[in-house]
Design a protein around this motif. Sequence first.
Motif, PDB file in Angstrom:
ATOM      1  N   ARG A  82       0.615  -1.275  -0.033  1.00  0.00           N
ATOM      2  CA  ARG A  82       0.264  -0.386  -0.090  1.00  0.00           C
ATOM      3  C   ARG A  82       0.858   1.058  -0.190  1.00  0.00           C
ATOM      4  O   ARG A  82       0.469   2.439  -0.842  1.00  0.00           O
ATOM      5  CB  ARG A  82      -0.963  -0.008   0.821  1.00  0.00           C
ATOM      6  CG  ARG A  82      -1.910  -1.589   1.081  1.00  0.00           C
ATOM      7  CD  ARG A  82      -2.993  -0.855   0.073  1.00  0.00           C
ATOM      8  NE  ARG A  82      -2.681  -1.446  -1.129  1.00  0.00           N
ATOM      9  CZ  ARG A  82      -2.409  -2.878  -1.313  1.00  0.00           C
ATOM     10  NH1 ARG A  82      -2.472  -3.597  -0.728  1.00  0.00           N
ATOM     11  NH2 ARG A  82      -1.818  -3.099  -3.200  1.00  0.00           N
ATOM     12  N   VAL A  83       1.971   1.077   1.095  1.00  0.00           N
ATOM     13  CA  VAL A  83       2.912   2.506   0.386  1.00  0.00           C
ATOM     14  C   VAL A  83       3.709   2.294  -0.841  1.00  0.00           C
ATOM     15  O   VAL A  83       3.799   3.580  -1.291  1.00  0.00           O
ATOM     16  CB  VAL A  83       4.155   2.480   1.786  1.00  0.00           C
ATOM     17  CG1 VAL A  83       5.005   3.579   2.111  1.00  0.00           C
ATOM     18  CG2 VAL A  83       2.968   2.537   3.215  1.00  0.00           C
ATOM     19  N   ALA A  84       3.781   1.686  -1.092  1.00  0.00           N
ATOM     20  CA  ALA A  84       4.346   1.684  -2.354  1.00  0.00           C
ATOM     21  C   ALA A  84       3.375   1.624  -3.362  1.00  0.00           C
ATOM     22  O   ALA A  84       4.275   2.700  -4.685  1.00  0.00           O
ATOM     23  CB  ALA A  84       5.137   0.074  -3.028  1.00  0.00           C
ATOM     24  N   THR A  89       5.240   8.425  -2.905  1.00  0.00           N
ATOM     25  CA  THR A  89       6.352   7.189  -2.472  1.00  0.00           C
ATOM     26  C   THR A  89       6.610   6.508  -4.252  1.00  0.00           C
ATOM     27  O   THR A  89       7.537   5.774  -4.010  1.00  0.00           O
ATOM     28  CB  THR A  89       5.853   5.772  -1.358  1.00  0.00           C
ATOM     29  OG1 THR A  89       5.197   5.611  -1.895  1.00  0.00           O
ATOM     30  CG2 THR A  89       5.833   6.542  -0.413  1.00  0.00           C
ATOM     31  N   GLU A  90       5.430   6.689  -4.984  1.00  0.00           N
ATOM     32  CA  GLU A  90       6.093   5.921  -6.452  1.00  0.00           C
ATOM     33  C   GLU A  90       7.368   7.244  -7.037  1.00  0.00           C
ATOM     34  O   GLU A  90       7.189   6.200  -7.827  1.00  0.00           O
ATOM     35  CB  GLU A  90       4.903   6.019  -7.289  1.00  0.00           C
ATOM     36  CG  GLU A  90       3.938   4.810  -6.722  1.00  0.00           C
ATOM     37  CD  GLU A  90       2.908   5.260  -7.658  1.00  0.00           C
ATOM     38  OE1 GLU A  90       2.293   6.090  -8.421  1.00  0.00           O
ATOM     39  OE2 GLU A  90       1.708   3.627  -8.097  1.00  0.00           O
ATOM     40  N   VAL A  91       7.276   8.116  -6.756  1.00  0.00           N
ATOM     41  CA  VAL A  91       8.205   8.665  -6.839  1.00  0.00           C
ATOM     42  C   VAL A  91       9.990   8.419  -6.802  1.00  0.00           C
ATOM     43  O   VAL A  91      10.476   8.187  -8.049  1.00  0.00           O
ATOM     44  CB  VAL A  91       7.799  10.393  -6.459  1.00  0.00           C
ATOM     45  CG1 VAL A  91       9.838  11.341  -7.438  1.00  0.00           C
ATOM     46  CG2 VAL A  91       6.977  10.717  -6.644  1.00  0.00           C
ATOM     47  N   VAL A  92       9.684   7.333  -5.483  1.00  0.00           N
ATOM     48  CA  VAL A  92      11.133   6.735  -5.440  1.00  0.00           C
ATOM     49  C   VAL A  92      10.298   5.384  -6.655  1.00  0.00           C
ATOM     50  O   VAL A  92      11.558   4.668  -6.800  1.00  0.00           O
ATOM     51  CB  VAL A  92      11.577   6.485  -3.634  1.00  0.00           C
ATOM     52  CG1 VAL A  92      12.425   6.261  -3.511  1.00  0.00           C
ATOM     53  CG2 VAL A  92      11.305   7.909  -3.447  1.00  0.00           C
ATOM     54  N   THR A  93       9.742   4.576  -5.959  1.00  0.00           N
ATOM     55  CA  THR A  93       9.189   2.916  -5.087  1.00  0.00           C
ATOM     56  C   THR A  93       9.210   2.907  -7.637  1.00  0.00           C
ATOM     57  O   THR A  93      10.352   1.483  -7.497  1.00  0.00           O
ATOM     58  CB  THR A  93       7.691   2.923  -4.740  1.00  0.00           C
ATOM     59  OG1 THR A  93       6.829   3.657  -5.288  1.00  0.00           O
ATOM     60  CG2 THR A  93       8.419   3.086  -3.576  1.00  0.00           C
TER      61      THR A  93
END
Length: 242
Positions: A82-84, A89-93
Amino acid sequence: MLVKVADWIVDQYKQLQTWVSEQFDDDPRKADAVKTWIIIACVVAVTITATLLIWLVVTVLSGLTLAVAQGLAAGLGWALERVADWNLTEVVTKPVHDYITAHAAGLPAGAEAIWSAWTLTGPILWLICLLTKSWGARLAWVLYGAGTAAMVYSASPVGGQLLATGVAIVYWAVLSVFVFRRIGRCPVVHVHSAPDVTTPLKQLRQQLDEQLSEVRARIGRVEVASDELAARRAGSRDDEDS
């Protein structure tokens, strides 16, 4: 439960002993032999009962522990997914996932396995650093952050590479606040004042002075007494001469 079973066995044993005594009262040898077999049977029954109960408890506890561990693992995996999937956070993941997918070809482990390992390594390292304050874990956390930033920069769009890398560094820095806390603080040092070295010497000198004063007083009293004795002897001699 174990106490009740033990009490029941003891009661049965006592009843059997009483029955044997009543039945074989006229033959003590036969009564002793029957009592011996009763003791052996009770010991075997207690051993079997205890073994079954221990096996049952171990089986139940093992099942509960496995179920709790599986539930925690599933919950942690769901939370990480969920965090991913969160937009911020998708900017990183997403760049990390794209980088792993693009470079995992030909490796023994697939891209999804490497991606799962990466998503689990970060939280595990963070918890280890938070709980143990290990310098080895902190070094691994630094390398993990550096590798993540490099993958984000490499797989992000050309126009947003620096921005995505900066966001990744900000996330890592915020998490690192808890990891590197209390570093650089000077330990509290309590300096205890050394005892006065001259104090024992002063006490010794005072004791010596007191002893010398007492010796002088005694010598003075002896001299006075000797003078009085000499004066008395002189007076007695004068009386004799007269």
